[in-house]
Write an enzyme that holds these catalytic residues in place. Structure first.
Site, mmCIF file in Angstrom:
data_model
loop_
_atom_site.group_PDB
_atom_site.id
_atom_site.type_symbol
_atom_site.label_atom_id
_atom_site.label_comp_id
_atom_site.label_asym_id
_atom_site.label_seq_id
_atom_site.Cartn_x
_atom_site.Cartn_y
_atom_site.Cartn_z
ATOM 1 N N MET A 54 -51.635 -24.351 27.520
ATOM 2 C CA MET A 54 -52.445 -23.220 27.049
ATOM 3 C C MET A 54 -51.698 -22.340 26.054
ATOM 4 O O MET A 54 -52.008 -21.155 25.922
ATOM 5 C CB MET A 54 -52.898 -22.394 28.256
ATOM 6 C CG MET A 54 -53.661 -23.192 29.296
ATOM 7 S SD MET A 54 -53.989 -22.240 30.810
ATOM 8 C CE MET A 54 -54.553 -23.543 31.909
ATOM 9 N N SER A 67 -43.751 -20.652 30.752
ATOM 10 C CA SER A 67 -43.818 -20.266 32.162
ATOM 11 C C SER A 67 -42.668 -20.870 32.956
ATOM 12 O O SER A 67 -42.428 -22.078 32.910
ATOM 13 C CB SER A 67 -45.144 -20.727 32.781
ATOM 14 O OG SER A 67 -46.232 -20.084 32.173
#
Length: 288
Positions: free
Chosen positions: A222, A42
Site C-alpha cells: 500500500m 512498516s
C-alpha cells in the site's frame, strides 16, 4: 446523498512555498545535505537507530508535512550519517488510505529533493504473491504496477518536476546491479520481482491476488509507488526493497493482520540493515 467535497486544485506556487517553509524548519536544526534518503516501511523503523550524529525531528514540527497515523511509522525525520554517508531517514511515511490526497504522498520526496538529496532508497512491508517468496524474503523491486490508479503528479506541474516523466526504468537498473553485488558479498539472500500498489486499507481478496499474479506481480502493498513516481518527476534515482511479511490472501489459511507484518519486519531487520548499510556506504548514485 451528499456528494464528497472535491480536493482544492493543486497550486504549484503554494506548494513551493510550503516546501521552502518545511526546509527552513529543518535547516534551523541542521545544515546536513543528505546524499541518500531512506524511506522506511512498516516494522522497519529500527534502521534509523543505525544513524550516527542523528538529529531527530518530529514531522509534526515540520510545516505542511502530512502526518502518519499507522502503527510502525514513528512520524519523524532522522538526519545524520550512516556508514559515513549523509542521509535522511523518513520514519513518517503516509498512505492514500489515511485520507491524504495523492499529491500529499509526494511531499516528503519533494522536501528531500529541496534538501539536496541525490537518490531515494525505499523499503516496505509487502504480501507475497509469488509462492516462492515466503515470509522473511527480501525482494529487490524491479518494476511496479499502479493499481491504486492514483498519482502524486496530478494537476499543475510543481517546481522542478517533469510533466511527463519516463518510467521505463523506475527502479534504477544501474543501482540494482550494485545492490545485487553487495547482497552476494554480504551473503544476504534476496529475490527480485514486481511490486503492485493498491490503495488499501483492507487486505486483498483471493480473487484480486489471482488477478495480480496473472498481471505479473510478485508482491503487493500500500505504499512505495507514489514516492517512486514523484522521484522520477524530479530526476531522482530510486532503489526499492520489499520485505515479504506474509503470503497474500488465499495463499495461507490464517487471516491476515498487521501484527504479523510488524513481527516479520523485526525478524529480518538485521539482514536488511546489513544490506542497506552496504548500499549506502558503497554504491555510486546513478543519474536518471
Amino acid at each position: 446523498m451528499i456528494a464528497p467535497t472535491a480536493a482544492p486544485p493543486f497550486d504549484p506556487d503554494l506548494d513551493a512555498q510550503q516546501v521552502d517553509e518545511a526546509v527552513a524548519a529543518i535547516r534551523a536544526r541542521t545544515d546536513l545535505r543528505p546524499d541518500i534518503v531512506l524511506v522506511l516501511g512498516s516494522g522497519l523503523g529500527a534502521l534509523a537507530d543505525e544513524v550516527e550524529d542523528a538529529v531527530v525531528i518530529s514531522t509534526a514540527d515540520v510545516p505542511h508535512y502530512p502526518q502518519s497515523t499507522v502503527e510502525g511509522h514513528a512520524g519523524q525525520l532522522v538526519l545524520g550519517h550512516l556508514a559515513g554517508r549523509p542521509v535522511l531517514v523518513v520514519q513518517g511515511r503516509v498512505h492514500l488510505y489515511e485520507g491524504h490526497a495523492p499529491r500529499d504522498l509526494g511531499f516528503p520526496v519533494r522536501l528531500a529533493h529541496a534538501l539536496g538529496a541525490g537518490g531515494l532508497l525505499l523499503t516496505n512491508a509487502a504480501g507475497g504473491i509469488n509462492p516462492a517468496f515466503g515470509p522473511g524474503t527480501l525482494m529487490l523491486i524491479s518494476d511496479h504496477l499502479n493499481l491504486a490508479f492514483a498519482s502524486p503528479l496530478g494537476g499543475a506541474v510543481a517546481r522542478g518536476e517533469t510533466r511527463f516523466p519516463d518510467l521505463s526504468d523506475p527502479y534504477s537498473e544501474a543501482w540494482r546491479e550494485q545492490a545485487r553485488a553487495l547482497a552476494l558479498r554480504e551473503r544476504v539472500a534476496f529475490r527480485e520481482g514486481v511490486y503492485v500498489w493498491v490503495s488499501g486499507p483492507s487486505y486483498e481478496t483471493p480473487a484480486e491476488i489471482r488477478f495480480y499474479a496473472g498481471a505479473g506481480a510478485d508482491a503487493v502493498g500500500m505504499s512505495t509507488v507514489p514516492e517512486a513516481v514523484q522521484a522520477a518527476a524530479l530526476g531522482l534515482p530510486v532503489l526499492g526493497i520489499s520485505t515479504i511479511t506474509n503470503p497474500a490472501a488465499g495463499l495461507q489459511d490464517a487471516p491476515l493482520n498487521h501484527e504479523e507484518v510488524l513481527e516479520v519486519g523485526r525478524q529480518v531487520r538485521d539482514r536488511l540493515a546489513t544490506w542497506v548499510r552496504a548500499i549506502v556506504a558503497e554504491t555510486t548514485l546513478p543519474s536518471r
